[in-house]
Design an enzyme around this catalytic site. Structure first.
Site, PDB file in Angstrom:
ATOM      1  N   TYR A 153     -34.740   1.320   8.298  1.00 54.44           N
ATOM      2  CA  TYR A 153     -34.529   3.024   9.376  1.00 54.44           C
ATOM      3  C   TYR A 153     -34.597   2.593  11.199  1.00 54.44           C
ATOM      4  CZ  TYR A 153     -37.194   4.276   5.256  1.00 54.44           C
ATOM      5  OH  TYR A 153     -36.476   5.251   3.542  1.00 54.44           O
TER       6      TYR A 153
ATOM      7  N   LYS B  77     -46.428   2.030  -5.790  1.00 53.26           N
ATOM      8  CA  LYS B  77     -45.279   0.953  -6.961  1.00 53.26           C
ATOM      9  C   LYS B  77     -46.145  -0.345  -7.170  1.00 53.26           C
ATOM     10  CE  LYS B  77     -40.678   2.134  -6.095  1.00 53.26           C
ATOM     11  NZ  LYS B  77     -39.135   1.475  -5.533  1.00 53.26           N
TER      12      LYS B  77
ATOM     13  N   HIS C 118     -36.048  12.605  -2.288  1.00 51.37           N
ATOM     14  CA  HIS C 118     -36.759  11.303  -2.301  1.00 51.37           C
ATOM     15  C   HIS C 118     -36.066  11.697  -0.669  1.00 51.37           C
ATOM     16  CE1 HIS C 118     -37.872   6.867  -2.316  1.00 51.37           C
ATOM     17  NE2 HIS C 118     -36.888   6.561  -1.575  1.00 51.37           N
TER      18      HIS C 118
ATOM     19  N   ARG D 171     -43.394   9.191  -2.875  1.00 50.65           N
ATOM     20  CA  ARG D 171     -42.622   9.569  -3.042  1.00 50.65           C
ATOM     21  C   ARG D 171     -42.854  10.480  -3.971  1.00 50.65           C
ATOM     22  NH1 ARG D 171     -44.357   3.857  -3.036  1.00 50.65           N
ATOM     23  NH2 ARG D 171     -42.854   2.615  -2.562  1.00 50.65           N
TER      24      ARG D 171
ATOM     25  N   ARG E  89     -38.758  12.069   1.768  1.00 50.66           N
ATOM     26  CA  ARG E  89     -39.113  10.517   2.407  1.00 50.66           C
ATOM     27  C   ARG E  89     -38.892   9.907   3.612  1.00 50.66           C
ATOM     28  NH1 ARG E  89     -42.698   6.767   0.549  1.00 50.66           N
ATOM     29  NH2 ARG E  89     -41.879   3.949   0.450  1.00 50.66           N
TER      30      ARG E  89
ATOM     31  N   HIS F 136     -44.476   0.540   1.594  1.00 51.80           N
ATOM     32  CA  HIS F 136     -42.691  -1.187   1.587  1.00 51.80           C
ATOM     33  C   HIS F 136     -43.952  -2.491   1.253  1.00 51.80           C
ATOM     34  CE1 HIS F 136     -40.154   1.687   3.144  1.00 51.80           C
ATOM     35  NE2 HIS F 136     -40.411   1.544   1.888  1.00 51.80           N
TER      36      HIS F 136
END
Length: 321
Positions: free
Chosen positions: A300, A197, A265, A173, A268, A291
């Site tokens: 994806y 995150k 982004h 990110r 990514r 994730h």
């Protein structure tokens, strides 16, 4: 955490017990739940709007006891009011999530406010697939020569290319790339530890082109970069702003003829999609992206399926009959 109610809009009265609960809730999200700072900021802003709406809806600043007695119709009225302000369904979902988080904190048994919120259906959000950049333009974005015609110093072009190389080559990110310190500069053949995150850490391999892009930037950078200072700096030597990288991407979009969906982004997304199209394992891609859930990464597979269908439709003789 001694949080104060931030100034996020028009001034309105807030009952003392609500103010204290609001500040304690933000502290709980930050210190105990380890929620990302930007998420805490967004949740706090959303809850501020809730409190402002309730002042008008109920005619006065509600106490915690009055908030606990809210009915589903009151919550639907709040969502309807935000909708008229132009909020999208996705933003409304986040606003509802913030309200539910606050409710769980002040009503842990789920008897009053939590029960009312549970009875409210979340807005439907049209699911959109990530829009990756194709391999050739993605690689071109990481090459300073692509912007050679711009009136910018060579070190600035090398810096922007290095940041974009990290996004595409490692799936970072933009906030993760810009949070790297000089000590953490990626090196080929060595794993790089990234804090994503919620403070979650992951280990990433560094491919040679990424390390070379960073080395090229460091060799040209005119600033002395202390080990614990930012790896990427702006024109005056301070931390690089994400907006500068976004502007660089805007210039590259024009040079390469790409749509507005080609954002930092999107690189990514490109990292994940291109790995998957080359036979990458979905679970491994999940770990590389950081994730928490495999379901987030599975989107994806839909991107790759859509790409294959488009190729089939454009290439197969029978598809054009």
């Amino acid at each position: 955490m001694n949080a104060s109610v931030p100034d996020l809009g028009p001034v309105f009265p807030i009952a003392p017990d609500v103010r204290a609960a609001y500040a304690a809730w933000l502290g709980y999200l930050t210190d105990e739940r380890r929620v990302a700072a930007k998420t805490v900021e967004a949740y706090g802003r959303d809850m501020r709007f809730v409190l402002g709406f309730l002042c008008q809806h109920l005619g006065s600043a509600p106490s915690l006891q009055e908030i606990a007695r809210l009915a589903p119709r009151d919550i639907r009225a709040y969502l309807a009011a935000r909708r008229t302000e132009g909020l999208t369904s996705r933003s409304l979902m986040r606003a509802l999530a913030a309200f539910r988080s606050f409710a769980r904190y002040v009503d842990p048994k789920g008897i009053g406010l939590s029960a009312a919120l549970a009875a409210v259906r979340a807005p439907k959000v049209a699911r959109s697939l990530p829009k990756p950049v194709a391999p050739l333009p993605a690689r071109a974005m990481t090459d300073p020569e692509t912007r050679a015609g711009e009136a910018r110093e060579p070190w600035v072009l090398a810096r922007d290319a290095a940041v974009l190389a990290l996004l595409y080559g490692c799936g970072l990110r933009i906030s993760e790339a810009l949070s790297l310190t000089r000590r953490e500069a990626p090196q080929a053949g060595r794993a790089m530890t990234i804090t994503g995150k919620g403070g979650k850490q992951r280990s990433l391999p560094v491919i040679a082109p990424v390390a070379q892009a960073v080395e090229a930037y460091l060799s040209l950078c005119p600033w002395n970069l202390p080990p614990d200072g930012p790896l990427f700096v702006g024109a005056k030597g301070g931390p690089l702003s994400p907006r500068i990288v976004q502007r660089a991407m805007e210039g590259l979009r024009g040079a390469l003829g790409l749509p507005e969906t080609a954002t930092p982004h999107a690189l990514r997304h490109s990292f994940a999609t291109h790995l998957l199209s080359r036979g990458g394992d979905l679970r491994s891609i999940q770990e590389l992206l950081g994730h928490a859930s495999l379901s987030t990464t599975q989107i994806y597979t839909e991107v790759d399926s859509a790409r294959l269908m488009a190729i089939h439709a454009a290439s197969h003789p029978r598809a054009r009959l």
